[in-house]
Design a protein around this motif. Structure first.
Motif, PDB file in Angstrom:
ATOM      1  N   LEU A 151       0.822  -1.212   0.000  1.00 41.36           N
ATOM      2  CA  LEU A 151       0.000   0.000   0.000  1.00 41.36           C
ATOM      3  C   LEU A 151       0.852   1.256   0.000  1.00 41.36           C
ATOM      4  O   LEU A 151       0.507   2.246  -0.659  1.00 41.36           O
ATOM      5  N   ASP A 152       1.967   1.211   0.721  1.00 49.09           N
ATOM      6  CA  ASP A 152       2.872   2.359   0.724  1.00 49.09           C
ATOM      7  C   ASP A 152       3.389   2.637  -0.689  1.00 49.09           C
ATOM      8  O   ASP A 152       3.435   3.791  -1.139  1.00 49.09           O
ATOM      9  N   GLU A 153       3.798   1.580  -1.383  1.00 51.90           N
ATOM     10  CA  GLU A 153       4.320   1.752  -2.745  1.00 51.90           C
ATOM     11  C   GLU A 153       3.245   2.251  -3.701  1.00 51.90           C
ATOM     12  O   GLU A 153       3.531   3.014  -4.630  1.00 51.90           O
ATOM     13  N   LEU A 154       2.016   1.825  -3.477  1.00 55.72           N
ATOM     14  CA  LEU A 154       0.916   2.253  -4.343  1.00 55.72           C
ATOM     15  C   LEU A 154       0.328   3.592  -3.928  1.00 55.72           C
ATOM     16  O   LEU A 154      -0.518   4.142  -4.634  1.00 55.72           O
ATOM     17  N   GLN A 155       0.769   4.099  -2.772  1.00 55.33           N
ATOM     18  CA  GLN A 155       0.226   5.333  -2.200  1.00 55.33           C
ATOM     19  C   GLN A 155      -1.289   5.201  -1.988  1.00 55.33           C
ATOM     20  O   GLN A 155      -2.068   6.092  -2.326  1.00 55.33           O
ATOM     21  N   SER A 156      -1.674   4.067  -1.414  1.00 51.68           N
ATOM     22  CA  SER A 156      -3.075   3.781  -1.109  1.00 51.68           C
ATOM     23  C   SER A 156      -3.231   3.598   0.395  1.00 51.68           C
ATOM     24  O   SER A 156      -2.256   3.416   1.122  1.00 51.68           O
ATOM     25  N   THR A 157      -4.475   3.611   0.852  1.00 48.67           N
ATOM     26  CA  THR A 157      -4.772   3.392   2.259  1.00 48.67           C
ATOM     27  C   THR A 157      -5.583   2.109   2.430  1.00 48.67           C
ATOM     28  O   THR A 157      -6.167   1.591   1.473  1.00 48.67           O
ATOM     29  N   CYS A 158      -5.638   1.612   3.660  1.00 45.61           N
ATOM     30  CA  CYS A 158      -6.430   0.425   3.953  1.00 45.61           C
ATOM     31  C   CYS A 158      -7.907   0.657   3.650  1.00 45.61           C
ATOM     32  O   CYS A 158      -8.604  -0.259   3.186  1.00 45.61           O
ATOM     33  N   GLU A 159      -8.386   1.854   3.908  1.00 47.21           N
ATOM     34  CA  GLU A 159      -9.798   2.164   3.690  1.00 47.21           C
ATOM     35  C   GLU A 159     -10.175   2.100   2.214  1.00 47.21           C
ATOM     36  O   GLU A 159     -11.361   1.940   1.883  1.00 47.21           O
TER      37      GLU A 159
END
Length: 217
Positions: A151-159
């Motif tokens: 998620l960090d690499e994709l710049q995404s969040t868990c939500e």
């Protein structure tokens, strides 16, 4: 709003069972141990290769011997991980459709990181830009470290994310990361087993995966 899909690899997007079985059986024979059949391996895989090796060796095999076996497996599997492995039917069209709809995708796996990267580059690089395997500094699933790294690499969040997997390890990984999980039924575990482990969403086909994602978007 879901915009990110985290896939497990073995039993979810790739049918790796034959190559994994062949590689572990090669190691067993090299160490003078009897091989196992593919149905046995179906239940062994999912918790990392050491767990699978511990299940495959005869009862009472010392941990020190398993330590010696693991590098032999890694060398063999790195050479033969593409012999029989390929995407499950419908996976590439699923990824293509998700990409067209703007979803970001990653693969997380307890496989050796070098193998995860190689297999992703071979089969999914057009769609999946982040692939995370077992490596130093990142805890293996069911810990959530791999998911968080992706998620960090994709710049995404868990939500914004949903997890797709085929085993109890994937269900627990998704739970630990705070993600909903779709359990696929073409992999290493059956529906009854996954229901007992708490699965709520089931996909019999890759088309079902996309339908469930869109219903939750």
């Amino acid at each position: 709003m879901i915009n990110t899909i985290i896939f497990d690899m073995d039993g979810t997007v790739l049918n790796t069972l034959d190559d994994l079985t062949d590689s572990v059986n090669y190691v067993l024979r090299e160490f003078g141990m009897p091989p196992r059949n593919i149905d046995e391996y179906r239940s062994f895989f999912g918790n990392g290769i050491r767990f699978a090796m511990e299940c495959a060796v005869p009862e009472g095999t010392p941990a020190s011997v398993i330590d010696e076996m693991l590098p032999v497996f890694k060398d063999c599997y790195n050479k033969h991980c593409l012999d029989k492995t390929g995407p499950y039917e419908g996976i590439l069209p699923l990824m293509e459709s998700l990409k067209e709809k703007g979803y970001k995708m990653a693969i997380v796996s307890n496989k050796i990181n070098s193998a995860v990267v190689e297999l992703n580059d071979k089969f999914f690089s057009e769609y999946v830009k982040v692939a995370v395997g077992e490596r130093d500094g990142i805890k293996r699933k069911p810990d959530a470290d791999m998911v968080f790294a992706a998620l960090d690499e994709l710049q995404s969040t868990c939500e914004e994310s949903i997890y797709i997997g085929d085993s109890e390890v994937d269900l627990k990984t998704a739970q630990n990361a705070g993600l909903p999980c779709i359990a696929v039924l073409w992999g290493f575990r059956d529906k009854e087993y996954l229901m007992k482990k708490g699965a709520k969403y089931f996909a019999e086909t890759p088309e079902d995966v996309e339908r469930i994602i869109l219903e939750n978007t």
